[in-house]
Design a protein around this motif. Structure first.
Motif, PDB file in Angstrom:
ATOM      1  N   MET A   1     -17.712  -7.676 -69.928  1.00 39.77           N
ATOM      2  CA  MET A   1     -18.353  -6.957 -68.840  1.00 39.77           C
ATOM      3  C   MET A   1     -17.346  -6.086 -68.113  1.00 39.77           C
ATOM      4  O   MET A   1     -16.294  -6.549 -67.701  1.00 39.77           O
ATOM      5  CB  MET A   1     -18.984  -7.949 -67.871  1.00 39.77           C
ATOM      6  N   ILE A   2     -17.680  -4.807 -67.950  1.00 37.53           N
ATOM      7  CA  ILE A   2     -16.844  -3.878 -67.206  1.00 37.53           C
ATOM      8  C   ILE A   2     -17.400  -3.660 -65.796  1.00 37.53           C
ATOM      9  O   ILE A   2     -16.666  -3.673 -64.813  1.00 37.53           O
ATOM     10  CB  ILE A   2     -16.755  -2.515 -67.929  1.00 37.53           C
ATOM     11  N   SER A   3     -18.720  -3.464 -65.709  1.00 38.19           N
ATOM     12  CA  SER A   3     -19.349  -3.122 -64.428  1.00 38.19           C
ATOM     13  C   SER A   3     -20.220  -4.263 -63.911  1.00 38.19           C
ATOM     14  O   SER A   3     -20.975  -4.875 -64.670  1.00 38.19           O
ATOM     15  CB  SER A   3     -20.217  -1.868 -64.577  1.00 38.19           C
ATOM     16  N   SER A   4     -20.130  -4.512 -62.627  1.00 35.60           N
ATOM     17  CA  SER A   4     -20.983  -5.491 -61.974  1.00 35.60           C
ATOM     18  C   SER A   4     -22.277  -4.811 -61.524  1.00 35.60           C
ATOM     19  O   SER A   4     -22.240  -3.735 -60.926  1.00 35.60           O
ATOM     20  CB  SER A   4     -20.268  -6.093 -60.764  1.00 35.60           C
ATOM     21  N   ILE A   5     -23.422  -5.432 -61.834  1.00 33.52           N
ATOM     22  CA  ILE A   5     -24.720  -4.867 -61.439  1.00 33.52           C
ATOM     23  C   ILE A   5     -25.552  -5.959 -60.752  1.00 33.52           C
ATOM     24  O   ILE A   5     -26.715  -6.182 -61.079  1.00 33.52           O
ATOM     25  CB  ILE A   5     -25.465  -4.264 -62.636  1.00 33.52           C
ATOM     26  N   VAL A   6     -24.964  -6.610 -59.787  1.00 31.43           N
ATOM     27  CA  VAL A   6     -25.592  -7.788 -59.175  1.00 31.43           C
ATOM     28  C   VAL A   6     -26.904  -7.465 -58.472  1.00 31.43           C
ATOM     29  O   VAL A   6     -27.754  -8.342 -58.326  1.00 31.43           O
ATOM     30  CB  VAL A   6     -24.623  -8.482 -58.186  1.00 31.43           C
ATOM     31  N   ALA A 125     -21.668   3.849 -72.631  1.00 30.57           N
ATOM     32  CA  ALA A 125     -22.937   4.239 -73.245  1.00 30.57           C
ATOM     33  C   ALA A 125     -24.024   4.158 -72.178  1.00 30.57           C
ATOM     34  O   ALA A 125     -23.996   3.278 -71.316  1.00 30.57           O
ATOM     35  CB  ALA A 125     -23.276   3.321 -74.415  1.00 30.57           C
ATOM     36  N   TYR A 126     -24.953   5.096 -72.234  1.00 32.53           N
ATOM     37  CA  TYR A 126     -26.020   5.105 -71.238  1.00 32.53           C
ATOM     38  C   TYR A 126     -27.019   3.969 -71.481  1.00 32.53           C
ATOM     39  O   TYR A 126     -27.167   3.483 -72.606  1.00 32.53           O
ATOM     40  CB  TYR A 126     -26.751   6.445 -71.263  1.00 32.53           C
ATOM     41  N   ALA A 127     -27.695   3.587 -70.410  1.00 35.51           N
ATOM     42  CA  ALA A 127     -28.690   2.509 -70.490  1.00 35.51           C
ATOM     43  C   ALA A 127     -29.825   2.788 -69.521  1.00 35.51           C
ATOM     44  O   ALA A 127     -30.150   1.974 -68.662  1.00 35.51           O
ATOM     45  CB  ALA A 127     -28.043   1.158 -70.181  1.00 35.51           C
ATOM     46  N   ASN A 239     -10.583  -3.197 -75.747  1.00 38.46           N
ATOM     47  CA  ASN A 239      -9.340  -2.464 -75.990  1.00 38.46           C
ATOM     48  C   ASN A 239      -9.448  -1.568 -77.212  1.00 38.46           C
ATOM     49  O   ASN A 239      -9.005  -0.407 -77.187  1.00 38.46           O
ATOM     50  CB  ASN A 239      -8.168  -3.436 -76.145  1.00 38.46           C
ATOM     51  N   GLU A 240     -10.045  -2.074 -78.272  1.00 37.18           N
ATOM     52  CA  GLU A 240     -10.191  -1.264 -79.478  1.00 37.18           C
ATOM     53  C   GLU A 240     -11.086  -0.051 -79.239  1.00 37.18           C
ATOM     54  O   GLU A 240     -10.814   1.048 -79.745  1.00 37.18           O
ATOM     55  CB  GLU A 240     -10.766  -2.118 -80.618  1.00 37.18           C
ATOM     56  N   ARG A 241     -12.141  -0.232 -78.478  1.00 28.43           N
ATOM     57  CA  ARG A 241     -13.057   0.883 -78.211  1.00 28.43           C
ATOM     58  C   ARG A 241     -12.418   1.926 -77.305  1.00 28.43           C
ATOM     59  O   ARG A 241     -12.576   3.128 -77.519  1.00 28.43           O
ATOM     60  CB  ARG A 241     -14.353   0.344 -77.582  1.00 28.43           C
ATOM     61  N   TYR A 242     -11.687   1.459 -76.300  1.00 29.01           N
ATOM     62  CA  TYR A 242     -11.119   2.408 -75.336  1.00 29.01           C
ATOM     63  C   TYR A 242      -9.883   3.119 -75.875  1.00 29.01           C
ATOM     64  O   TYR A 242      -9.510   4.180 -75.347  1.00 29.01           O
ATOM     65  CB  TYR A 242     -10.840   1.715 -74.003  1.00 29.01           C
ATOM     66  N   LEU A 289     -20.466   7.698 -66.617  1.00 25.88           N
ATOM     67  CA  LEU A 289     -19.989   7.207 -67.889  1.00 25.88           C
ATOM     68  C   LEU A 289     -18.464   7.122 -67.828  1.00 25.88           C
ATOM     69  O   LEU A 289     -17.804   8.052 -67.361  1.00 25.88           O
ATOM     70  CB  LEU A 289     -20.403   8.187 -68.991  1.00 25.88           C
ATOM     71  N   LEU A 290     -17.890   6.011 -68.235  1.00 28.21           N
ATOM     72  CA  LEU A 290     -16.450   5.745 -68.154  1.00 28.21           C
ATOM     73  C   LEU A 290     -15.960   5.669 -66.709  1.00 28.21           C
ATOM     74  O   LEU A 290     -14.766   5.770 -66.442  1.00 28.21           O
ATOM     75  CB  LEU A 290     -15.638   6.805 -68.912  1.00 28.21           C
ATOM     76  N   GLY A 291     -16.867   5.448 -65.785  1.00 27.85           N
ATOM     77  CA  GLY A 291     -16.518   5.483 -64.367  1.00 27.85           C
ATOM     78  C   GLY A 291     -15.458   4.482 -63.959  1.00 27.85           C
ATOM     79  O   GLY A 291     -14.610   4.778 -63.119  1.00 27.85           O
TER      80      GLY A 291
END
Length: 303
Positions: A1-6, A125-127, A239-242, A289-291
């Motif tokens: 998880m990168i972003s929190s969406i609580v 990626a957008y969602a 890490n591999e993706r970024y 995106l990538l924020g």
């Protein structure tokens, strides 16, 4: 998880609770008579769902974990009949029916209430959801606690993470996040930090960006040590993706640095608007995106 969406589902809570509670109510009314030794698995399923009714309607992670423990115990108690018990529970919390297009409350109606624009697992990626006369699409809804393993949580609102298909299907797949805990976007704080690296020596970064960009990589690490963060980095191959996004990272790094240098030049007679020039507002980083990567680079340059 990168972003929190609580707060992602706050606008959907009332409608989804009504949908799920009515579904269970109909099940209870239709199965009052299926209790007896000749149908033990149905009896166990009936009382299990009775016991977890409030838990699956909850917005508290502790309730989900308790419901999983009760589910595991019910399966163990039934022994060889456990597969029939699981099937009976799956039929009640029918996710496939929920994803069928149509009127009323369904996966599309739910996803339209989502506040997230970006997949919280990867942040690149957008969602979001689009419905039109020409066609429809929506984010995949990842079951944080895998629905085939824990079918009673297949429709639980705070077990549904709007995500991209790469994270949901290609990477997470059937991984059991109850057995191996990961960061949960719907409950946890952000704990993954991005930074630029040029071989490990921070003093070489500026020179590397200027003359040997191929050596500059985007790296990710946990800000606070925890197994959930390490598991998330590994499962979603962050890490591999970024590492493939160094061009975007370097471009932003240079844009931010050039802006800072220009802003200090008192001979320039015009007003700078940082968010417009960078096409990035640090205060609203989660909408880009990538924020998160941009926010971490921004913060590193602002120290």
């Amino acid at each position: 998880m990168i972003s929190s969406i609580v707060r992602n589902w706050c606008d959907a809570e009332a409608e989804h609770r009504l949908y799920l509670s009515n579904l269970m109510k109909k099940y209870f009314m239709a199965n009052e008579g299926f209790r007896g030794p000749q149908m033990v698995y149905k009896t166990v399923a009936y009382y299990f769902i009775k016991n977890v009714e409030k838990l699956v309607l909850s917005h508290d992670r502790k309730d989900f974990l308790l419901s999983i423990e009760l589910f595991i115990k019910s399966k163990a108690d039934l022994g060889e009949a456990s597969a029939l018990f699981v099937k009976a529970v799956e039929q009640v919390f029918n996710y496939k029916r929920f994803t069928t297009k149509g009127s009323g409350w369904n996966a599309y109606a739910l996803c339209r209430k989502s506040k997230a624009r970006i997949c919280p697992y990867c942040n690149h990626a957008y969602a979001f959801t689009v419905q039109s006369d020409s066609g429809d699409f929506r984010p995949t809804l990842d079951h944080f606690y895998y629905k085939d393993e824990y079918p009673h949580l297949a429709l639980t609102l705070y077990n549904l993470v709007p995500s991209c298909s790469s994270c949901n299907s290609s990477l997470k797949g059937q991984a059991d996040f109850f057995e191996v805990p990961h960061l949960n976007p719907l409950f946890d704080e952000e704990n993954i930090q991005f930074y630029l690296s040029a071989g490990g020596d921070p003093t070489e970064l500026v020179e590397a960006i200027q003359s040997r960009r191929a050596d500059v990589l985007v790296k990710a690490k946990a800000m606070r040590a925890c197994s959930e963060s390490e598991s998330s980095l590994k499962t979603f191959v962050i890490n591999e993706r970024y590492e493939t996004l160094s061009v975007e990272a370097i471009d932003f790094y240079l844009a931010k640095r050039n802006y800072d240098e220009a802003a200090l030049n008192t001979q320039l007679d015009f007003v700078f608007d940082e968010a417009t020039l960078l096409r990035f507002d640090r205060a609203s980083y989660s909408k880009y995106l990538l924020g998160k990567m941009y926010a971490d680079i921004y913060d590193a340059l602002s120290k």
